[in-house]
Motif scaffolding. Structure first.
Motif, PDB file in Angstrom:
ATOM      1  N   MET A  62       0.834  -1.189   0.000  1.00 43.01           N
ATOM      2  CA  MET A  62       0.000   0.000   0.000  1.00 43.01           C
ATOM      3  C   MET A  62       0.870   1.240   0.000  1.00 43.01           C
ATOM      4  O   MET A  62       1.816   1.349   0.779  1.00 43.01           O
ATOM      5  CB  MET A  62      -0.900   0.000   1.247  1.00 43.01           C
ATOM      6  CG  MET A  62      -1.801   1.224   1.364  1.00 43.01           C
ATOM      7  SD  MET A  62      -2.768   1.177   2.896  1.00 43.01           S
ATOM      8  CE  MET A  62      -3.756  -0.294   2.643  1.00 43.01           C
ATOM      9  N   SER A  63       0.548   2.172  -0.860  1.00 43.72           N
ATOM     10  CA  SER A  63       1.289   3.428  -0.901  1.00 43.72           C
ATOM     11  C   SER A  63       0.610   4.444   0.001  1.00 43.72           C
ATOM     12  O   SER A  63      -0.592   4.675  -0.088  1.00 43.72           O
ATOM     13  CB  SER A  63       1.338   3.965  -2.341  1.00 43.72           C
ATOM     14  OG  SER A  63       2.051   3.077  -3.163  1.00 43.72           O
ATOM     15  N   MET A  64       1.394   5.035   0.865  1.00 45.42           N
ATOM     16  CA  MET A  64       0.852   6.004   1.800  1.00 45.42           C
ATOM     17  C   MET A  64       0.788   7.376   1.147  1.00 45.42           C
ATOM     18  O   MET A  64       1.489   7.663   0.194  1.00 45.42           O
ATOM     19  CB  MET A  64       1.732   6.060   3.058  1.00 45.42           C
ATOM     20  CG  MET A  64       1.755   4.763   3.840  1.00 45.42           C
ATOM     21  SD  MET A  64       3.075   4.705   5.054  1.00 45.42           S
ATOM     22  CE  MET A  64       2.688   6.127   6.049  1.00 45.42           C
ATOM     23  N   VAL A  65      -0.082   8.243   1.698  1.00 43.50           N
ATOM     24  CA  VAL A  65      -0.142   9.605   1.195  1.00 43.50           C
ATOM     25  C   VAL A  65       1.177  10.290   1.503  1.00 43.50           C
ATOM     26  O   VAL A  65       1.906   9.917   2.406  1.00 43.50           O
ATOM     27  CB  VAL A  65      -1.316  10.378   1.833  1.00 43.50           C
ATOM     28  CG1 VAL A  65      -2.622   9.735   1.469  1.00 43.50           C
ATOM     29  CG2 VAL A  65      -1.167  10.453   3.351  1.00 43.50           C
ATOM     30  N   SER A  66       1.499  11.317   0.731  1.00 47.76           N
ATOM     31  CA  SER A  66       2.807  11.955   0.865  1.00 47.76           C
ATOM     32  C   SER A  66       2.832  12.992   1.978  1.00 47.76           C
ATOM     33  O   SER A  66       1.800  13.503   2.400  1.00 47.76           O
ATOM     34  CB  SER A  66       3.186  12.619  -0.463  1.00 47.76           C
ATOM     35  OG  SER A  66       2.218  13.600  -0.800  1.00 47.76           O
ATOM     36  N   SER A  67       4.044  13.292   2.424  1.00 42.70           N
ATOM     37  CA  SER A  67       4.337  14.372   3.362  1.00 42.70           C
ATOM     38  C   SER A  67       3.554  14.326   4.671  1.00 42.70           C
ATOM     39  O   SER A  67       2.981  15.326   5.102  1.00 42.70           O
ATOM     40  CB  SER A  67       4.091  15.729   2.679  1.00 42.70           C
ATOM     41  OG  SER A  67       4.875  15.840   1.520  1.00 42.70           O
ATOM     42  N   PRO A  68       3.516  13.175   5.367  1.00 34.96           N
ATOM     43  CA  PRO A  68       2.874  13.168   6.682  1.00 34.96           C
ATOM     44  C   PRO A  68       3.739  13.922   7.688  1.00 34.96           C
ATOM     45  O   PRO A  68       4.953  14.054   7.515  1.00 34.96           O
ATOM     46  CB  PRO A  68       2.814  11.679   7.021  1.00 34.96           C
ATOM     47  CG  PRO A  68       4.002  11.110   6.310  1.00 34.96           C
ATOM     48  CD  PRO A  68       4.104  11.878   5.024  1.00 34.96           C
ATOM     49  N   ARG A  69       3.129  14.409   8.774  1.00 33.83           N
ATOM     50  CA  ARG A  69       3.872  15.132   9.811  1.00 33.83           C
ATOM     51  C   ARG A  69       3.889  14.372  11.133  1.00 33.83           C
ATOM     52  O   ARG A  69       4.683  14.672  12.003  1.00 33.83           O
ATOM     53  CB  ARG A  69       3.246  16.518  10.032  1.00 33.83           C
ATOM     54  CG  ARG A  69       3.118  17.360   8.773  1.00 33.83           C
ATOM     55  CD  ARG A  69       4.460  17.798   8.257  1.00 33.83           C
ATOM     56  NE  ARG A  69       5.060  18.817   9.111  1.00 33.83           N
ATOM     57  CZ  ARG A  69       6.253  19.365   8.895  1.00 33.83           C
ATOM     58  NH1 ARG A  69       6.979  18.949   7.851  1.00 33.83           N
ATOM     59  NH2 ARG A  69       6.743  20.282   9.698  1.00 33.83           N
ATOM     60  N   LYS A  70       2.982  13.429  11.285  1.00 29.27           N
ATOM     61  CA  LYS A  70       2.874  12.685  12.538  1.00 29.27           C
ATOM     62  C   LYS A  70       2.684  11.208  12.220  1.00 29.27           C
ATOM     63  O   LYS A  70       1.971  10.847  11.284  1.00 29.27           O
ATOM     64  CB  LYS A  70       1.690  13.201  13.359  1.00 29.27           C
ATOM     65  CG  LYS A  70       1.510  12.521  14.714  1.00 29.27           C
ATOM     66  CD  LYS A  70       0.234  13.005  15.407  1.00 29.27           C
ATOM     67  CE  LYS A  70       0.290  14.477  15.734  1.00 29.27           C
ATOM     68  NZ  LYS A  70      -0.908  14.907  16.499  1.00 29.27           N
ATOM     69  N   LEU A  71       3.350  10.346  13.002  1.00 36.35           N
ATOM     70  CA  LEU A  71       3.236   8.903  12.811  1.00 36.35           C
ATOM     71  C   LEU A  71       2.854   8.232  14.117  1.00 36.35           C
ATOM     72  O   LEU A  71       3.456   8.482  15.162  1.00 36.35           O
ATOM     73  CB  LEU A  71       4.564   8.319  12.326  1.00 36.35           C
ATOM     74  CG  LEU A  71       4.654   6.779  12.286  1.00 36.35           C
ATOM     75  CD1 LEU A  71       3.730   6.221  11.199  1.00 36.35           C
ATOM     76  CD2 LEU A  71       6.089   6.316  12.054  1.00 36.35           C
ATOM     77  N   TYR A  72       1.837   7.381  14.051  1.00 38.39           N
ATOM     78  CA  TYR A  72       1.490   6.507  15.163  1.00 38.39           C
ATOM     79  C   TYR A  72       2.014   5.108  14.861  1.00 38.39           C
ATOM     80  O   TYR A  72       1.841   4.593  13.750  1.00 38.39           O
ATOM     81  CB  TYR A  72      -0.025   6.410  15.336  1.00 38.39           C
ATOM     82  CG  TYR A  72      -0.698   7.642  15.883  1.00 38.39           C
ATOM     83  CD1 TYR A  72      -0.889   7.812  17.264  1.00 38.39           C
ATOM     84  CD2 TYR A  72      -1.170   8.631  15.031  1.00 38.39           C
ATOM     85  CE1 TYR A  72      -1.524   8.936  17.766  1.00 38.39           C
ATOM     86  CE2 TYR A  72      -1.809   9.760  15.523  1.00 38.39           C
ATOM     87  CZ  TYR A  72      -1.985   9.906  16.890  1.00 38.39           C
ATOM     88  OH  TYR A  72      -2.613  11.021  17.380  1.00 38.39           O
ATOM     89  N   VAL A  73       2.647   4.492  15.851  1.00 41.93           N
ATOM     90  CA  VAL A  73       3.021   3.081  15.769  1.00 41.93           C
ATOM     91  C   VAL A  73       2.126   2.346  16.762  1.00 41.93           C
ATOM     92  O   VAL A  73       2.149   2.626  17.966  1.00 41.93           O
ATOM     93  CB  VAL A  73       4.506   2.868  16.102  1.00 41.93           C
ATOM     94  CG1 VAL A  73       4.825   1.369  16.172  1.00 41.93           C
ATOM     95  CG2 VAL A  73       5.385   3.540  15.050  1.00 41.93           C
ATOM     96  N   ILE A  74       1.322   1.428  16.242  1.00 41.39           N
ATOM     97  CA  ILE A  74       0.258   0.800  17.017  1.00 41.39           C
ATOM     98  C   ILE A  74       0.570  -0.671  17.277  1.00 41.39           C
ATOM     99  O   ILE A  74       0.854  -1.436  16.345  1.00 41.39           O
ATOM    100  CB  ILE A  74      -1.083   0.894  16.258  1.00 41.39           C
ATOM    101  CG1 ILE A  74      -1.427   2.355  15.933  1.00 41.39           C
ATOM    102  CG2 ILE A  74      -2.195   0.230  17.058  1.00 41.39           C
ATOM    103  CD1 ILE A  74      -1.708   3.217  17.120  1.00 41.39           C
ATOM    104  N   GLY A  75       0.511  -1.069  18.561  1.00 40.93           N
ATOM    105  CA  GLY A  75       0.729  -2.457  18.938  1.00 40.93           C
ATOM    106  C   GLY A  75      -0.524  -3.089  19.522  1.00 40.93           C
ATOM    107  O   GLY A  75      -1.591  -2.470  19.603  1.00 40.93           O
ATOM    108  N   ASN A  76      -0.398  -4.325  19.978  1.00 43.42           N
ATOM    109  CA  ASN A  76      -1.542  -5.092  20.469  1.00 43.42           C
ATOM    110  C   ASN A  76      -2.220  -4.431  21.661  1.00 43.42           C
ATOM    111  O   ASN A  76      -3.439  -4.562  21.842  1.00 43.42           O
ATOM    112  CB  ASN A  76      -1.080  -6.508  20.841  1.00 43.42           C
ATOM    113  CG  ASN A  76      -2.224  -7.418  21.227  1.00 43.42           C
ATOM    114  OD1 ASN A  76      -2.310  -7.863  22.370  1.00 43.42           O
ATOM    115  ND2 ASN A  76      -3.113  -7.710  20.305  1.00 43.42           N
ATOM    116  N   GLY A  77      -1.456  -3.706  22.464  1.00 41.51           N
ATOM    117  CA  GLY A  77      -2.031  -3.030  23.623  1.00 41.51           C
ATOM    118  C   GLY A  77      -3.078  -2.003  23.237  1.00 41.51           C
ATOM    119  O   GLY A  77      -3.957  -1.662  24.040  1.00 41.51           O
TER     120      GLY A  77
END
Length: 270
Positions: free
Chosen positions: A1-16
């Motif tokens: 999947m190609s993500m939209v360009s130029s994001p400013r914030k990233l969430y990394v999501i785990g099982n919790g």
């Protein structure tokens, strides 16, 4: 999947993250489902790797790096392990759709829907519960819609150096058979349940590279296990160590792990 360009914030999501939403998605939930719905796979898993009463996926994955030495089936074959892996993968495919979606009232209010999301979860909580556009989400380990569920340990025969072998001999004592069991596993079977982290990162190369403009990293529900640290390391390689980072903490153990994680990555936690 190609993500939209130029994001400013990233969430990394785990099982919790899903567990916060009261979803039955822990390893204990899968183990109970497996016992009731795929008893043959459950029995074979326990025969080879022993009983595991943990609720943590990381403990399950670490377990796959070592046979049950107390009751080791010395005549185990590679074909049996591959069959077990196929059975577990099929079981994941049947179990994940039963997890469902969160109930109203469990939502996290501060989730920024314009951010990007890297998730280790198989569920569609982000898409269906929060209404986040799929172009903003990367399921690193597969998802309910298309399978490809990825799990496993992070060891391989190439990881075994002289210090490792000496440690095994010291820990296991003089029983030569126990040494042979470990050596057999690492030399012949380690790759069956190895999680191909480097290959996954390469497969998502374009999704990592687009993170160059990220200014803020928020980690939610992550276990901080060693096996998945490579993903965070790659993110920091792209974004730089001056990124604003927040690591969620569920209990005192998470506090310590989060601090160790930020130190290892060379970033300052906010």
């Amino acid at each position: 999947m190609s993500m939209v360009s130029s994001p400013r914030k990233l969430y990394v999501i785990g099982n919790g993250f899903d567990k916060h939403h009261r979803l039955p998605c822990g390893y204990a939930d899968f183990r109970a489902w497996l016992q009731g719905n795929r008893p043959d796979v459950y029995r074979e898993l326990n025969r080879l790797y022993g009983e595991n009463d943990s609720d943590l996926w990381s403990d399950f994955e670490h377990r796959l790096a070592c046979f049950d030495l107390d009751n080791y089936p010395y005549d185990v074959t590679r074909a049996e392990l591959v069959k077990l892996k196929d059975g577990l993968s099929e079981a994941f495919g049947a179990w994940v759709p039963t997890i469902g979606v969160p109930e109203k009232g469990t939502a996290i209010e501060y989730i920024d829907k314009s951010a990007m999301f890297f998730t280790f979860n198989y569920t569609r909580t982000l898409e269906d519960f929060y209404g986040i556009d799929e172009s903003r989400i990367v399921h690193l380990h597969g998802m309910v819609d298309n399978g490809g569920f990825i799990y496993g340990h992070d060891r391989s025969p190439h990881d075994m150096d002289d210090d490792d072998m000496e440690s095994l001999r010291r820990d296991l004592g003089p029983d030569l058979f126990a040494d042979i069991v470990h050596m057999k596993m690492y030399m012949e079977f380690a790759d069956v349940f190895r999680k191909p982290v480097a290959e996954i990162i390469e497969e998502h190369k374009s999704n990592f590279e687009v993170l160059a403009g990220i200014k803020e990293l928020i980690v939610l529900g992550f276990s901080y296990s060693d096996i998945d640290m490579a993903y965070l390391e790659r993110i920091i390689e792209v974004t730089g160590e001056d990124i604003k980072a927040t690591f969620s903490q569920h209990n005192i153990w998470d506090v310590n792990h989060a601090l160790a994680c930020s130190d290892a990555l060379g970033v300052s936690e906010t």
